[in-house]
Motif scaffolding. Structure first.
Motif, PDB file in Angstrom:
ATOM      1  N   GLY A 108       0.816  -1.222   0.000  1.00  0.00           N
ATOM      2  CA  GLY A 108       0.000   0.000   0.000  1.00  0.00           C
ATOM      3  C   GLY A 108       0.845   1.265   0.000  1.00  0.00           C
ATOM      4  O   GLY A 108       0.307   2.371  -0.003  1.00  0.00           O
ATOM      5  N   ASP A 109       2.149   1.124  -0.005  1.00  0.00           N
ATOM      6  CA  ASP A 109       3.063   2.277   0.004  1.00  0.00           C
ATOM      7  C   ASP A 109       3.349   2.684  -1.447  1.00  0.00           C
ATOM      8  O   ASP A 109       4.180   2.075  -2.125  1.00  0.00           O
ATOM      9  N   HIS A 110       2.668   3.715  -1.918  1.00  0.00           N
ATOM     10  CA  HIS A 110       2.714   4.050  -3.346  1.00  0.00           C
ATOM     11  C   HIS A 110       4.089   4.477  -3.824  1.00  0.00           C
ATOM     12  O   HIS A 110       4.483   4.152  -4.944  1.00  0.00           O
ATOM     13  N   ALA A 111       4.816   5.181  -2.957  1.00  0.00           N
ATOM     14  CA  ALA A 111       6.169   5.619  -3.342  1.00  0.00           C
ATOM     15  C   ALA A 111       7.079   4.405  -3.503  1.00  0.00           C
ATOM     16  O   ALA A 111       7.853   4.302  -4.466  1.00  0.00           O
ATOM     17  N   LYS A 112       6.953   3.472  -2.561  1.00  0.00           N
ATOM     18  CA  LYS A 112       7.780   2.257  -2.608  1.00  0.00           C
ATOM     19  C   LYS A 112       7.424   1.418  -3.845  1.00  0.00           C
ATOM     20  O   LYS A 112       8.297   0.859  -4.513  1.00  0.00           O
ATOM     21  N   ILE A 113       6.143   1.352  -4.138  1.00  0.00           N
ATOM     22  CA  ILE A 113       5.688   0.589  -5.305  1.00  0.00           C
ATOM     23  C   ILE A 113       6.240   1.213  -6.589  1.00  0.00           C
ATOM     24  O   ILE A 113       6.759   0.518  -7.463  1.00  0.00           O
ATOM     25  N   ALA A 114       6.154   2.525  -6.672  1.00  0.00           N
ATOM     26  CA  ALA A 114       6.651   3.220  -7.868  1.00  0.00           C
ATOM     27  C   ALA A 114       8.151   2.984  -8.039  1.00  0.00           C
ATOM     28  O   ALA A 114       8.631   2.740  -9.162  1.00  0.00           O
ATOM     29  N   ALA A 115       8.893   3.024  -6.925  1.00  0.00           N
ATOM     30  CA  ALA A 115      10.345   2.816  -6.998  1.00  0.00           C
ATOM     31  C   ALA A 115      10.658   1.391  -7.428  1.00  0.00           C
ATOM     32  O   ALA A 115      11.543   1.140  -8.252  1.00  0.00           O
ATOM     33  N   TRP A 116       9.896   0.418  -6.899  1.00  0.00           N
ATOM     34  CA  TRP A 116      10.091  -0.999  -7.266  1.00  0.00           C
ATOM     35  C   TRP A 116       9.809  -1.192  -8.762  1.00  0.00           C
ATOM     36  O   TRP A 116      10.563  -1.855  -9.461  1.00  0.00           O
ATOM     37  N   ARG A 117       8.733  -0.595  -9.231  1.00  0.00           N
ATOM     38  CA  ARG A 117       8.372  -0.750 -10.652  1.00  0.00           C
ATOM     39  C   ARG A 117       9.429  -0.147 -11.561  1.00  0.00           C
ATOM     40  O   ARG A 117       9.772  -0.716 -12.597  1.00  0.00           O
ATOM     41  N   LYS A 118       9.950   1.004 -11.176  1.00  0.00           N
ATOM     42  CA  LYS A 118      10.985   1.664 -11.971  1.00  0.00           C
ATOM     43  C   LYS A 118      12.219   0.773 -12.050  1.00  0.00           C
ATOM     44  O   LYS A 118      12.784   0.562 -13.126  1.00  0.00           O
ATOM     45  N   GLN A 119      12.594   0.217 -10.886  1.00  0.00           N
ATOM     46  CA  GLN A 119      13.764  -0.669 -10.840  1.00  0.00           C
ATOM     47  C   GLN A 119      13.562  -1.900 -11.715  1.00  0.00           C
ATOM     48  O   GLN A 119      14.444  -2.302 -12.481  1.00  0.00           O
ATOM     49  N   GLN A 120      12.355  -2.494 -11.627  1.00  0.00           N
ATOM     50  CA  GLN A 120      12.043  -3.681 -12.435  1.00  0.00           C
ATOM     51  C   GLN A 120      12.112  -3.353 -13.923  1.00  0.00           C
ATOM     52  O   GLN A 120      12.657  -4.115 -14.712  1.00  0.00           O
ATOM     53  N   ALA A 121      11.536  -2.206 -14.296  1.00  0.00           N
ATOM     54  CA  ALA A 121      11.529  -1.809 -15.711  1.00  0.00           C
ATOM     55  C   ALA A 121      12.961  -1.656 -16.211  1.00  0.00           C
ATOM     56  O   ALA A 121      13.304  -2.108 -17.309  1.00  0.00           O
ATOM     57  N   GLU A 122      13.812  -1.062 -15.385  1.00  0.00           N
ATOM     58  CA  GLU A 122      15.206  -0.863 -15.797  1.00  0.00           C
ATOM     59  C   GLU A 122      15.944  -2.202 -15.874  1.00  0.00           C
ATOM     60  O   GLU A 122      16.640  -2.471 -16.857  1.00  0.00           O
TER      61      GLU A 122
END
Ligand code: SAH
Length: 252
Positions: A204-218
């Motif tokens: 539920g932590d949107h900032a953490k989710i966004a950071a995880w997604r960015k890392q995965q995409a990279e």
């Protein structure tokens, strides 16, 4: 505004085909795009309505005649003077999401589908209503005709037309839009065959989710598509400092 698709083909019955159903089909019914298949054979001048002939210099197959093709393209260029004219060919420039986005923002597109061995090369030396033909490939593969390639290009454009996609934001995060592949998705069940959805996505932590997604995409882009990654890094370095991408970053 209606995005006007004109398709020059020997198989007009292939259109709209799969674009007549689902998202694109609904958009067609709603008049968000129009589909106008034009039979190349209608522009053949002889009584047998010949469109092709044997290759000069010999070899297998048949080649589409330049005089017949030019008459068909002239007709389309007159009906839609603002539309880019694109020939589908494996010899063309690889299609990109950036080109698709450009096309989707324009008035429409005229697509020329080849068959047999392809087109007489001389059609590309000429202009049609002041426009030259752009040659586009949909991948380093050989299809039996340009029609599936045309359907592919149109599908990619149509989903970007205003009001076609449900959530307005869903086109923005997609693969290639940022120069990266998209991050992976998960949905219920929370656990399946012993595999859980990554914990962070349930935090539920949107900032953490966004950071995880960015890392995965990279990470995924670097591993799966080093070509895209190299370009992405290059663009970033260039825009940040004005410097060019340096080769020492390669393979990181
Ligand atoms: N002899 C040609 C291939 C012809 S395939 C060559 O080797 O380059 C017949 C037609 O299919 C082409 O004229 C083109 O319109 C279409 N086609 C095949 N592969 C394609 C691709 N990768 N992208 C776009 N169109 C393609």
């Amino acid at each position: 505004m209606t995005f006007a698709a004109t398709i020059l083909t020997l198989y007009p019955e292939m259109f709209p085909g799969p674009l007549g159903i689902s998202l694109a089909g609904r958009a067609l019914e709603e008049g968000k795009w129009s589909c106008d298949p034009v039979h190349i054979r209608d522009f053949a001048a002889d009584k047998h309505r010949t469109v092709d002939d044997t290759p000069a210099g010999g070899g297998a197959g048949m080649v589409l005649r330049c005089d017949v093709l030019a008459a068909a393209i002239d007709h389309a260029a007159q009906s839609h003077p603002g539309n880019p004219i694109i020939a589908l060919t494996p010899r063309g420039k690889p299609l990109t999401q950036a080109r698709v986005r450009d096309l989707a923002q324009g008035p429409g597109v005229t697509l020329l589908c080849g068959r047999f061995e392809g087109f007489d090369e001389r059609i590309f030396a000429r202009e049609y209503g002041g426009r030259s033909i752009e040659e586009v490939s949909v991948g380093d593969i050989v299809l039996s005709g340009g029609e599936p390639a045309a359907l592919m290009l149109l599908d990619a454009c149509i989903r970007l037309l205003p009001g076609v996609m449900g959530a307005a934001s869903s086109g923005v995060e997609e693969s290639f839009e940022s120069g990266l592949l998209e991050y992976p998705h998960y949905t219920r069940p929370a656990e399946w065959e012993g595999r859980a959805i990554p914990e962070v996505l349930r935090s539920g932590d949107h900032a953490k989710i966004a950071a995880w997604r960015k890392q995965q995409a990279e990470d995924d882009t670097r591993l799966r598509r080093p070509d895209l990654w190299e370009r992405h890094i290059g663009v970033r370095v260039q825009s940040a400092s004005g410097a060019r991408y340096e080769k020492k970053d390669e393979g990181q």
